[in-house]
Design a protein around this motif. Sequence first.
Motif, short mmCIF file in Angstrom:
data_model
loop_
_atom_site.label_atom_id
_atom_site.label_comp_id
_atom_site.label_asym_id
_atom_site.label_seq_id
_atom_site.Cartn_x
_atom_site.Cartn_y
_atom_site.Cartn_z
N GLY A 99 0.64 -1.31 -0.11
CA GLY A 99 0.21 -0.01 0.12
C GLY A 99 0.72 1.15 0.04
O GLY A 99 0.15 2.21 0.23
N SER A 100 2.03 1.21 -0.01
CA SER A 100 2.99 2.42 -0.29
C SER A 100 3.24 3.08 -1.49
O SER A 100 3.01 2.28 -2.62
CB SER A 100 4.40 2.16 0.68
OG SER A 100 4.34 1.86 2.06
N PHE A 101 3.50 4.30 -1.47
CA PHE A 101 3.86 4.67 -2.79
C PHE A 101 5.15 5.90 -2.92
O PHE A 101 5.27 6.00 -1.51
CB PHE A 101 2.58 5.44 -3.52
CG PHE A 101 2.12 6.68 -2.81
CD1 PHE A 101 2.97 8.06 -2.57
CD2 PHE A 101 1.05 6.82 -1.98
CE1 PHE A 101 2.34 9.11 -2.01
CE2 PHE A 101 0.61 7.98 -1.06
CZ PHE A 101 1.12 9.02 -1.27
N ILE A 102 5.64 5.89 -3.98
CA ILE A 102 6.89 6.85 -3.97
C ILE A 102 6.70 7.34 -5.36
O ILE A 102 6.46 6.94 -6.58
CB ILE A 102 8.20 6.00 -4.10
CG1 ILE A 102 8.28 4.95 -2.97
CG2 ILE A 102 9.42 6.81 -4.47
CD1 ILE A 102 9.53 4.01 -3.11
N GLY A 103 6.59 8.84 -5.03
CA GLY A 103 6.18 9.75 -6.28
C GLY A 103 7.51 10.19 -7.15
O GLY A 103 8.65 9.68 -6.82
N ALA A 104 7.45 10.89 -8.13
CA ALA A 104 8.40 11.26 -9.26
C ALA A 104 9.51 11.92 -8.65
O ALA A 104 9.20 12.95 -7.80
CB ALA A 104 7.66 12.01 -10.43
N HIS A 105 10.65 11.59 -9.11
CA HIS A 105 11.84 12.57 -8.76
C HIS A 105 12.26 12.20 -7.37
O HIS A 105 13.15 13.01 -6.90
CB HIS A 105 11.78 13.85 -9.08
CG HIS A 105 11.47 14.04 -10.80
ND1 HIS A 105 12.28 13.53 -11.86
CD2 HIS A 105 10.38 14.53 -11.35
CE1 HIS A 105 11.96 13.92 -12.86
NE2 HIS A 105 10.84 14.31 -12.83
#
Length: 203
Positions: free
Chosen positions: A78-84
């Motif tokens: 359920g985790s996320f990592i965004g752009a850059h």
Amino acid sequence: MTDPTLKYREQHKQRLSYMPWLYWTLKPKQREWAQAWQQQWQHYLQQMETIEVKGDCFISPDAKLFAERGRPIIIEQGSFIGAHAVLHGPITIGKNVGINHHVTMDGGSKGITIGNNCRIAAYCHFYAFNHGIAAERNVYEQPVTSKGIVLQDDVWLGAHVGIVDGVTIHKGAIVGMQSVVTKDVAAGVVVGGNPAKFIKNRG
């Protein structure tokens, strides 16, 4: 007949990369291609680096994850990592953690540990190492030390927060925008400033 929605797909991928929480709100038709896209990208990352992705996560292809042997990155469900975002292990990311765009994390040798349900706003930076400052040596010759950084569960960092090596932010704490955290933060409090200081209790 060509699906008219296909021409918008690349733009939709960019939107998800910068606002990755939207990944879990996609309609079934969109979710189908987005999930396949993510599975392909995450498979690549796990082949190239010492990365383990557990469950349904989102990682922007514009994020940079580096996890050589001995410096793993583990990402829970359920985790996320965004752009850059730029992540250099060792880093352990708990469940339902949001790491937004342009976040920088370097785990040093002791690592960064992030508990469950944390939110890390854009442009935050974590450095789990430090350099010596002895006057008799050039800066580039200084020894490097590492103690590690820990965020316990349910921590929220506002945009542009900096975390220095050796800090633990305890459960339920909130750190205000543009703050620099140089010492441990107690559970359930709000802090802010440079250096970050107590503002109030959440309760």
